[in-house]
Design a protein around this motif. Structure first.
Motif, PDB file in Angstrom:
ATOM      1  N   ASP A 110      -2.025  -3.804  10.533  1.00  0.00           N
ATOM      2  CA  ASP A 110      -2.446  -3.569   9.143  1.00  0.00           C
ATOM      3  C   ASP A 110      -3.622  -4.423   8.673  1.00  0.00           C
ATOM      4  N   TYR A 134       0.820  -1.218   0.000  1.00  0.00           N
ATOM      5  CA  TYR A 134       0.000   0.000   0.000  1.00  0.00           C
ATOM      6  C   TYR A 134       0.850   1.262   0.000  1.00  0.00           C
ATOM      7  N   HIS A 138       2.507   1.392  15.682  1.00  0.00           N
ATOM      8  CA  HIS A 138       2.989   0.263  14.883  1.00  0.00           C
ATOM      9  C   HIS A 138       1.748  -0.557  14.558  1.00  0.00           C
ATOM     10  N   ASN A 139       1.385  -0.618  13.298  1.00  0.00           N
ATOM     11  CA  ASN A 139       0.099  -1.220  12.935  1.00  0.00           C
ATOM     12  C   ASN A 139       0.224  -2.700  12.598  1.00  0.00           C
ATOM     13  N   ALA A 151      -6.263   7.604   7.810  1.00  0.00           N
ATOM     14  CA  ALA A 151      -6.063   7.950   6.390  1.00  0.00           C
ATOM     15  C   ALA A 151      -7.353   7.726   5.599  1.00  0.00           C
ATOM     16  N   TRP A 183      11.415   3.907   7.733  1.00  0.00           N
ATOM     17  CA  TRP A 183      12.484   2.964   8.080  1.00  0.00           C
ATOM     18  C   TRP A 183      11.898   1.586   8.333  1.00  0.00           C
ATOM     19  N   HIS A 242      -8.395   4.073   5.949  1.00  0.00           N
ATOM     20  CA  HIS A 242      -8.915   3.580   4.670  1.00  0.00           C
ATOM     21  C   HIS A 242      -7.757   3.682   3.688  1.00  0.00           C
ATOM     22  N   LEU A 243      -7.527   2.625   2.911  1.00  0.00           N
ATOM     23  CA  LEU A 243      -6.413   2.673   1.956  1.00  0.00           C
ATOM     24  C   LEU A 243      -6.477   3.935   1.097  1.00  0.00           C
ATOM     25  N   VAL A 244      -5.345   4.644   1.036  1.00  0.00           N
ATOM     26  CA  VAL A 244      -5.187   5.709   0.042  1.00  0.00           C
ATOM     27  C   VAL A 244      -4.512   5.037  -1.150  1.00  0.00           C
ATOM     28  N   ALA A 252       8.725   7.921  10.218  1.00  0.00           N
ATOM     29  CA  ALA A 252       9.931   7.757   9.404  1.00  0.00           C
ATOM     30  C   ALA A 252       9.823   6.491   8.559  1.00  0.00           C
ATOM     31  N   ARG A 276       8.707  -8.574   6.258  1.00  0.00           N
ATOM     32  CA  ARG A 276       8.708  -8.864   7.696  1.00  0.00           C
ATOM     33  C   ARG A 276       7.393  -9.535   8.032  1.00  0.00           C
ATOM     34  N   LEU A 304       1.311  11.648   5.928  1.00  0.00           N
ATOM     35  CA  LEU A 304       2.774  11.611   5.834  1.00  0.00           C
ATOM     36  C   LEU A 304       3.199  12.130   4.472  1.00  0.00           C
ATOM     37  N   THR A 337       6.384   6.822  14.842  1.00  0.00           N
ATOM     38  CA  THR A 337       6.269   5.556  14.124  1.00  0.00           C
ATOM     39  C   THR A 337       7.524   5.422  13.273  1.00  0.00           C
ATOM     40  N   GLY A 351       9.028   2.104  12.615  1.00  0.00           N
ATOM     41  CA  GLY A 351       9.261   0.713  12.238  1.00  0.00           C
ATOM     42  C   GLY A 351       9.518  -0.155  13.466  1.00  0.00           C
ATOM     43  N   ILE A 391      -5.412  -1.121   8.056  1.00  0.00           N
ATOM     44  CA  ILE A 391      -5.887  -0.471   6.833  1.00  0.00           C
ATOM     45  C   ILE A 391      -7.034  -1.310   6.265  1.00  0.00           C
TER      46      ILE A 391
HETATM   47  N1  SAM Z   1       7.841   2.650   8.456  1.00  0.00           N
HETATM   48  C1  SAM Z   1       7.105   2.561   9.646  1.00  0.00           C
HETATM   49  C2  SAM Z   1       6.172   1.372   9.676  1.00  0.00           C
HETATM   50  O1  SAM Z   1       5.717   0.942   8.630  1.00  0.00           O
HETATM   51  O2  SAM Z   1       5.895   0.872  10.760  1.00  0.00           O
HETATM   52  C3  SAM Z   1       6.317   3.807   9.964  1.00  0.00           C
HETATM   53  C4  SAM Z   1       5.668   4.610   8.834  1.00  0.00           C
HETATM   54  S1  SAM Z   1       4.350   3.803   7.960  1.00  0.00           S
HETATM   55  C5  SAM Z   1       4.077   4.875   6.605  1.00  0.00           C
HETATM   56  C6  SAM Z   1       2.949   4.022   9.048  1.00  0.00           C
HETATM   57  C7  SAM Z   1       1.645   3.418   8.643  1.00  0.00           C
HETATM   58  O3  SAM Z   1       1.037   4.185   7.606  1.00  0.00           O
HETATM   59  C8  SAM Z   1       1.635   2.020   8.060  1.00  0.00           C
HETATM   60  O4  SAM Z   1       1.709   1.049   9.046  1.00  0.00           O
HETATM   61  C9  SAM Z   1       0.287   1.965   7.370  1.00  0.00           C
HETATM   62  O5  SAM Z   1      -0.688   1.439   8.229  1.00  0.00           O
HETATM   63  C10 SAM Z   1      -0.007   3.434   7.059  1.00  0.00           C
HETATM   64  N2  SAM Z   1      -0.067   3.669   5.608  1.00  0.00           N
HETATM   65  C11 SAM Z   1       0.977   3.730   4.753  1.00  0.00           C
HETATM   66  N3  SAM Z   1       0.558   3.927   3.481  1.00  0.00           N
HETATM   67  C12 SAM Z   1      -0.788   3.987   3.521  1.00  0.00           C
HETATM   68  C13 SAM Z   1      -1.801   4.153   2.535  1.00  0.00           C
HETATM   69  N4  SAM Z   1      -1.497   4.268   1.239  1.00  0.00           N
HETATM   70  N5  SAM Z   1      -3.089   4.165   2.921  1.00  0.00           N
HETATM   71  C14 SAM Z   1      -3.406   4.021   4.235  1.00  0.00           C
HETATM   72  N6  SAM Z   1      -2.490   3.855   5.217  1.00  0.00           N
HETATM   73  C15 SAM Z   1      -1.208   3.825   4.869  1.00  0.00           C
END
Ligand code: SAM
Ligand code: DTB
Ligand code: SF4
Length: 323
Positions: A160, A64, A157-158, A268, A107, A228-230, A105, A173, A296, A135, A137, A197
């Motif tokens: 997902d 995503y 930390h999701n 989101a 990461w 909601h998924l973007v 970040a 992972r 973000l 957040t 990682g 998500i």
């Molecule tokens: N890199 C770290 C991680 O993944 O744990 C932290 C940043 S990551 C962008 C944070 C969260 O943003 C992800 O776990 C995901 O749930 C959410 N996310 C990322 N892209 C997304 C999208 N396109 N739509 C909805 N949620 C999103």
């Protein structure tokens, strides 16, 4: 483990949760809203603002995510931002009404050298009187304890999605890696922000599986973001099938019933939601949003639109929890 006598359960079965999803819409929303009122002031919404402190070039392959190095999404790469820029953004967020500042970040996991710089950011933002969330990682136990000692309030930390669908979304992972980081964060005494998500082409069974995984953690996450998924062009999920918006509302309502005392964040994806759909999400038990023109890397509703929405609905920002 949490006890049933408090109304907080962590022994949910998938059959029970399917039964909640299967209620008539009015019955489900009535139950969820009643639970919401028992736990929270229904006229208040917690407001957080996000800042990407390190953008793009992430080695992970989350299907995503616009920030994965593996997908051509046209996103610029930015190294860890300077402290001054963080402070300026946090001050603007506070002045706009946010009580929590969340820094994200791209990461897989932070290097110790980077963590020291992030800790300076946390301390500076706390100095403005805001709650802080990071957040970054995966974390080790030592890193989680270091963040707690530095004064961090929340770690996001999701999970997902469900354990089964997770493998379709991320290969770099495992679900167990995620659960391990959540354990380190919880055991360090940090507040946990953990959700998922919706709208990634998953089935209802997967939405049930996600909520069961969240609610059956040893302690409910204090904050549960339901994103909601973007759909971002260039990611594998750019063409994911749209979800019935009422199924999204049901997911919020079931999250509210399963984790009654947790703050559920309508996260989101709000840019594509009507005011009426968001109003239903708030009625169903959502009581937090991200506020500010960016998430973000993708757009969030403009602050002016959100202010108008909250006013139309008679909702006001809740004060931060006392330190
Ligand atoms: N890199 C770290 C991680 O993944 O744990 C932290 C940043 S990551 C962008 C944070 C969260 O943003 C992800 O776990 C995901 O749930 C959410 N996310 C990322 N892209 C997304 C999208 N396109 N739509 C909805 N949620 C999103
Ligand atoms: C969460 O569950 N949602 C936020 C926050 N935690 C870090 C992030 C949403 C990111 C949406 C895509 C983007 O803007 O890059
Ligand atoms: Fe990297 Fe986080 Fe995006 Fe996954 S969600 S690709 S770990 S920034």
């Amino acid at each position: 483990m949490q006890r049933e006598s408090t109304g907080i359960r962590n022994d949910w079965t998938r059959d029970e949760v399917h039964a909640l999803f299967g209620l008539s819409f009015n019955d489900l929303l009535f139950q969820a809203h009643r639970t919401h009122r028992e736990q929270f002031n229904p006229r208040q919404v917690q407001i957080s603002t996000l800042l990407s402190i390190k953008t793009g070039a992430c080695p992970e392959d989350c299907a995503y995510c616009p920030q994965s190095v593996r997908y051509e999404t046209g996103l610029g790469v930015e190294p860890l931002v300077e402290l001054d820029a963080v402070l300026e953004a946090a001050r603007a967020a506070r002045d706009g009404g946010a009580t929590r500042f969340c820094m994200g970040a791209a990461w897989r996991s932070p290097k110790d050298r980077d963590l020291d710089r992030v800790i300076e950011m946390v301390q500076a933002v706390r100095g403005l009187g805001m709650e802080t969330c990071l957040t970054l990682g995966m974390l080790t136990g030592a890193q989680a304890r270091k963040l707690k000692d530095a004064g961090l309030d929340y770690y996001n930390h999701n999970l997902d999605t469900s354990p089964e669908y997770y493998q379709e979304i991320i290969t770099t992972r495992s679900y167990d890696d995620r659960l391990d980081t959540l354990q380190q964060v919880r055991e360090a005494g940090l507040n946990v922000c953990c959700g998922g998500i919706i709208g990634m082409g998953e089935s209802r069974e997967d939405r049930v599986g996600l909520l069961v995984a969240l609610a059956n953690l040893p302690q409910h996450p204090q904050s549960v973001p339901i994103n909601h998924l973007v759909r971002v062009a260039g990611t594998p999920l750019q063409g994911a099938e749209g979800l019935d918006p009422l199924e999204f509302v049901r997911t919020i309502a079931v999250a509210r019933l399963m984790m009654p005392a947790s703050v559920v964040r309508l996260s989101a994806g709000r840019t594509d939601m009507s005011d009426e759909l968001q109003a239903l999400c708030f009625f169903a038990g959502a009581n937090s949003i991200f506020y500010g023109d960016r998430l973000l890397t993708t757009d969030n509703p403009e602050a002016v639109r959100d202010r108008a929405l909250l006013q139309r609905l008679g909702l006001s920002p809740s004060a931060p929890a006392p330190a």
